[in-house]
Design a protein around this motif. Structure first.
Motif, PDB file in Angstrom:
ATOM      1  N   ALA A  96       0.835  -1.202   0.000  1.00 24.79           N
ATOM      2  CA  ALA A  96       0.000   0.000   0.000  1.00 24.79           C
ATOM      3  C   ALA A  96       0.869   1.250   0.000  1.00 24.79           C
ATOM      4  N   ARG A  97       1.931   1.201   0.777  1.00 22.03           N
ATOM      5  CA  ARG A  97       2.856   2.333   0.808  1.00 22.03           C
ATOM      6  C   ARG A  97       3.513   2.515  -0.554  1.00 22.03           C
ATOM      7  N   ALA A  98       3.875   1.413  -1.183  1.00 22.26           N
ATOM      8  CA  ALA A  98       4.522   1.493  -2.490  1.00 22.26           C
ATOM      9  C   ALA A  98       3.606   2.140  -3.520  1.00 22.26           C
ATOM     10  N   VAL A  99       2.333   1.754  -3.513  1.00 17.73           N
ATOM     11  CA  VAL A  99       1.379   2.333  -4.467  1.00 17.73           C
ATOM     12  C   VAL A  99       1.182   3.818  -4.192  1.00 17.73           C
ATOM     13  N   ARG A 100       1.059   4.163  -2.919  1.00 17.53           N
ATOM     14  CA  ARG A 100       0.851   5.566  -2.549  1.00 17.53           C
ATOM     15  C   ARG A 100       2.047   6.425  -2.947  1.00 17.53           C
ATOM     16  N   LEU A 101       3.241   5.935  -2.683  1.00 15.51           N
ATOM     17  CA  LEU A 101       4.436   6.700  -3.017  1.00 15.51           C
ATOM     18  C   LEU A 101       4.657   6.773  -4.525  1.00 15.51           C
ATOM     19  N   GLU A 102       4.228   5.756  -5.244  1.00 17.40           N
ATOM     20  CA  GLU A 102       4.358   5.794  -6.699  1.00 17.40           C
ATOM     21  C   GLU A 102       3.479   6.893  -7.288  1.00 17.40           C
ATOM     22  N   ARG A 103       2.278   7.017  -6.766  1.00 13.77           N
ATOM     23  CA  ARG A 103       1.399   8.097  -7.228  1.00 13.77           C
ATOM     24  C   ARG A 103       1.983   9.459  -6.867  1.00 13.77           C
ATOM     25  N   LEU A 104       2.517   9.555  -5.665  1.00 14.75           N
ATOM     26  CA  LEU A 104       3.128  10.815  -5.245  1.00 14.75           C
ATOM     27  C   LEU A 104       4.336  11.149  -6.115  1.00 14.75           C
ATOM     28  N   ALA A 105       5.117  10.133  -6.454  1.00 18.38           N
ATOM     29  CA  ALA A 105       6.293  10.360  -7.296  1.00 18.38           C
ATOM     30  C   ALA A 105       5.888  10.883  -8.670  1.00 18.38           C
ATOM     31  N   GLN A 106       4.838  10.320  -9.240  1.00 21.79           N
ATOM     32  CA  GLN A 106       4.373  10.787 -10.546  1.00 21.79           C
ATOM     33  C   GLN A 106       3.928  12.241 -10.485  1.00 21.79           C
ATOM     34  N   LEU A 107       3.256  12.607  -9.405  1.00 21.44           N
ATOM     35  CA  LEU A 107       2.808  13.986  -9.251  1.00 21.44           C
ATOM     36  C   LEU A 107       3.995  14.932  -9.093  1.00 21.44           C
ATOM     37  N   LEU A 108       4.984  14.524  -8.321  1.00 20.84           N
ATOM     38  CA  LEU A 108       6.157  15.370  -8.117  1.00 20.84           C
ATOM     39  C   LEU A 108       6.936  15.561  -9.415  1.00 20.84           C
ATOM     40  N   VAL A 109       7.101  14.500 -10.172  1.00 14.90           N
ATOM     41  CA  VAL A 109       7.826  14.619 -11.439  1.00 14.90           C
ATOM     42  C   VAL A 109       7.079  15.542 -12.393  1.00 14.90           C
ATOM     43  N   GLN A 110       5.757  15.449 -12.401  1.00 15.86           N
ATOM     44  CA  GLN A 110       4.973  16.339 -13.258  1.00 15.86           C
ATOM     45  C   GLN A 110       5.148  17.792 -12.831  1.00 15.86           C
ATOM     46  N   ARG A 111       5.182  18.038 -11.529  1.00 17.95           N
ATOM     47  CA  ARG A 111       5.433  19.391 -11.035  1.00 17.95           C
ATOM     48  C   ARG A 111       6.815  19.874 -11.494  1.00 17.95           C
ATOM     49  N   ALA A 112       7.786  18.988 -11.447  1.00 15.12           N
ATOM     50  CA  ALA A 112       9.140  19.367 -11.849  1.00 15.12           C
ATOM     51  C   ALA A 112       9.201  19.711 -13.333  1.00 15.12           C
ATOM     52  N   ILE A 113       8.493  18.958 -14.151  1.00 15.28           N
ATOM     53  CA  ILE A 113       8.494  19.210 -15.594  1.00 15.28           C
ATOM     54  C   ILE A 113       7.915  20.588 -15.905  1.00 15.28           C
ATOM     55  N   GLU A 114       6.948  21.017 -15.117  1.00 14.70           N
ATOM     56  CA  GLU A 114       6.259  22.282 -15.383  1.00 14.70           C
ATOM     57  C   GLU A 114       7.059  23.507 -14.953  1.00 14.70           C
ATOM     58  N   LEU A 115       8.108  23.331 -14.186  1.00 13.87           N
ATOM     59  CA  LEU A 115       8.882  24.478 -13.711  1.00 13.87           C
ATOM     60  C   LEU A 115       9.693  25.085 -14.853  1.00 13.87           C
ATOM     61  N   PRO A 116       9.881  26.404 -14.853  1.00 15.12           N
ATOM     62  CA  PRO A 116      10.628  27.051 -15.946  1.00 15.12           C
ATOM     63  C   PRO A 116      12.112  26.707 -15.884  1.00 15.12           C
ATOM     64  N   HIS A 117      12.741  26.652 -17.040  1.00 17.78           N
ATOM     65  CA  HIS A 117      14.183  26.412 -17.091  1.00 17.78           C
ATOM     66  C   HIS A 117      14.901  27.460 -17.934  1.00 17.78           C
ATOM     67  N   ILE A 118      14.163  28.437 -18.425  1.00 16.13           N
ATOM     68  CA  ILE A 118      14.733  29.540 -19.196  1.00 16.13           C
ATOM     69  C   ILE A 118      14.238  30.842 -18.582  1.00 16.13           C
ATOM     70  N   GLY A 119      15.083  31.855 -18.597  1.00 21.37           N
ATOM     71  CA  GLY A 119      14.720  33.154 -18.046  1.00 21.37           C
ATOM     72  C   GLY A 119      15.498  33.451 -16.782  1.00 21.37           C
ATOM     73  N   TRP A 120      15.581  34.727 -16.459  1.00 20.86           N
ATOM     74  CA  TRP A 120      16.325  35.155 -15.275  1.00 20.86           C
ATOM     75  C   TRP A 120      15.421  35.950 -14.343  1.00 20.86           C
ATOM     76  N   PRO A 121      15.385  35.595 -13.048  1.00 28.48           N
ATOM     77  CA  PRO A 121      16.052  34.444 -12.421  1.00 28.48           C
ATOM     78  C   PRO A 121      15.157  33.208 -12.352  1.00 28.48           C
ATOM     79  N   SER A 122      13.995  33.274 -13.014  1.00 22.45           N
ATOM     80  CA  SER A 122      13.034  32.176 -12.915  1.00 22.45           C
ATOM     81  C   SER A 122      13.630  30.851 -13.373  1.00 22.45           C
ATOM     82  N   GLY A 123      14.436  30.877 -14.446  1.00 23.35           N
ATOM     83  CA  GLY A 123      15.030  29.641 -14.932  1.00 23.35           C
ATOM     84  C   GLY A 123      16.031  29.047 -13.965  1.00 23.35           C
ATOM     85  N   LEU A 124      16.734  29.902 -13.236  1.00 21.78           N
ATOM     86  CA  LEU A 124      17.717  29.419 -12.265  1.00 21.78           C
ATOM     87  C   LEU A 124      17.022  28.701 -11.111  1.00 21.78           C
ATOM     88  N   PHE A 125      16.031  29.355 -10.517  1.00 24.64           N
ATOM     89  CA  PHE A 125      15.285  28.720  -9.435  1.00 24.64           C
ATOM     90  C   PHE A 125      14.537  27.490  -9.947  1.00 24.64           C
TER      91      PHE A 125
END
Length: 330
Positions: A96-125
């Motif tokens: 149960a923990r594995a399933v819960r953490l897998e869903r959380l991991a997918q959500l976190l990775v999606q959040r990471a993909i959406e963060l900016p990577h170009i621009g100053w200073p937004s891309g740096l952060f």
């Protein structure tokens, strides 16, 4: 006869006598017998060894937990890290923990993909926080994330491999459906920032790079660079102290903020181009035809008004001399 390859979990010799609490002797004996039969070291045992042991010895959840407690207790008693406390092994024990953490991991990775990577200073952060969120998605503790160094992460066959300060290994494989691994891209973006700062310390050129990114040739890290923190704090001016680690509390706050959607928004600021910062552009000035005549008349008038200043200064000097003579006679 060919010599079998050395195993990774036999880096330290086992103590001559293993003291096992009475309540754990049966479970420990089972683990030791299996290790000897499969050519694994019972102590110190790696998390992979314990995970394989659990896989080959299915049992009720309570029984598996008792086995984990026995193996962890013996390791801790003899000064070794407890192999059953790693996230990988804990997930195998608790589905149960594995399933819960897998869903959380997918959500976190999606959040990471959406963060900016170009621009100053937004891309740096954005680049730093994206990697921070990806690392948190592995189930690694915030303290372990904060202690990672630049040498702690490698990429093998499009798999992101992280080894913590305690030697625990985490893997982020590609998506089984698409074959893509955004975690590798996110890591490489942040690594490029650190390589750029190795070549060009300071934020002036970094602003230009984040506004108009260019490819950077990445050389192997030297000893000093390898020891530097992987993640470091960033002040509001975009300064990154290479030798300063983030705190576990800061990592926790940022991960929770991104997960909840309440992370601070940093807008991209306009960055002057190289031409703008190095070239002085004079504005066009249109002078009327009587400009020079008016200037000459003004200088002539001022000269006549100040003609008597020489006599005035002479009188002042004479008066000063008289005062000095009087003072010397007192």
């Amino acid at each position: 006869m060919r010599t079998p390859p050395a195993r990774h979990d036999t880096l330290r010799p086992a103590p001559p006598e293993v003291v096992v609490p009475a309540r754990y002797r049966h479970d420990w004996a089972l683990f030791v017998d299996w290790c000897l039969a499969t050519d694994h070291s019972p102590i110190p045992a790696s998390p992979d060894t314990l995970a394989l042991f659990v896989h080959e010895h299915p049992a009720a959840l309570g029984t598996q937990r008792r086995r984990f407690s026995a193996i962890n207790a013996v390791h801790t008693r003899h000064g070794y890290p407890a192999p059953g406390r790693t996230e990988e092994v804990r997930r195998q024990l608790d589905n149960a923990r594995a399933v819960r953490l897998e869903r959380l991991a997918q959500l976190l990775v999606q959040r990471a993909i959406e963060l900016p990577h170009i621009g100053w200073p937004s891309g740096l952060f954005g680049r730093r926080d994206a990697l921070l969120v990806v690392l948190a998605s592995t189930g690694m503790s915030f303290a372990d994330v904060a202690r990672l160094r630049r040498r702690s992460i490698t990429v093998h066959d499009d798999v992101l491999v992280i080894i913590t300060a305690d030697g625990h290994r985490f893997r982020v494989p590609p998506d089984p459906e698409t074959g893509d691994n955004p975690a590798v891209v996110i890591y490489q973006r942040w690594a490029q920032i650190q390589v750029f700062l190795d070549l060009y310390p300071g934020t002036h050129l970094l602003r230009q790079h984040l506004t108009d990114p260019t490819d950077i040739v990445t050389d192997p890290l030297d000893a000093e660079q390898a020891r530097q923190p992987l993640l470091c704090p960033i002040d509001r001016w975009g300064h990154l102290p290479h030798g300063q680690f983030m705190t576990a509390q800061s990592v926790s706050m940022l991960v929770r903020a991104h997960l909840s959607g309440r992370a601070p928004t940093r807008k991209a600021l306009p960055v002057p181009t190289q031409v703008d910062t190095h070239t002085l552009v004079e504005s066009d000035v249109v002078l009327d035809s009587s400009y020079y005549e008016r200037g000459a008349a003004a200088r002539r008038r001022d000269h006549e008004s100040l003609a008597d200043l020489a006599a005035v200064f002479g009188e002042i000097e004479a008066r000063v001399d008289e005062l000095l003579t009087v003072l010397e006679g007192l």
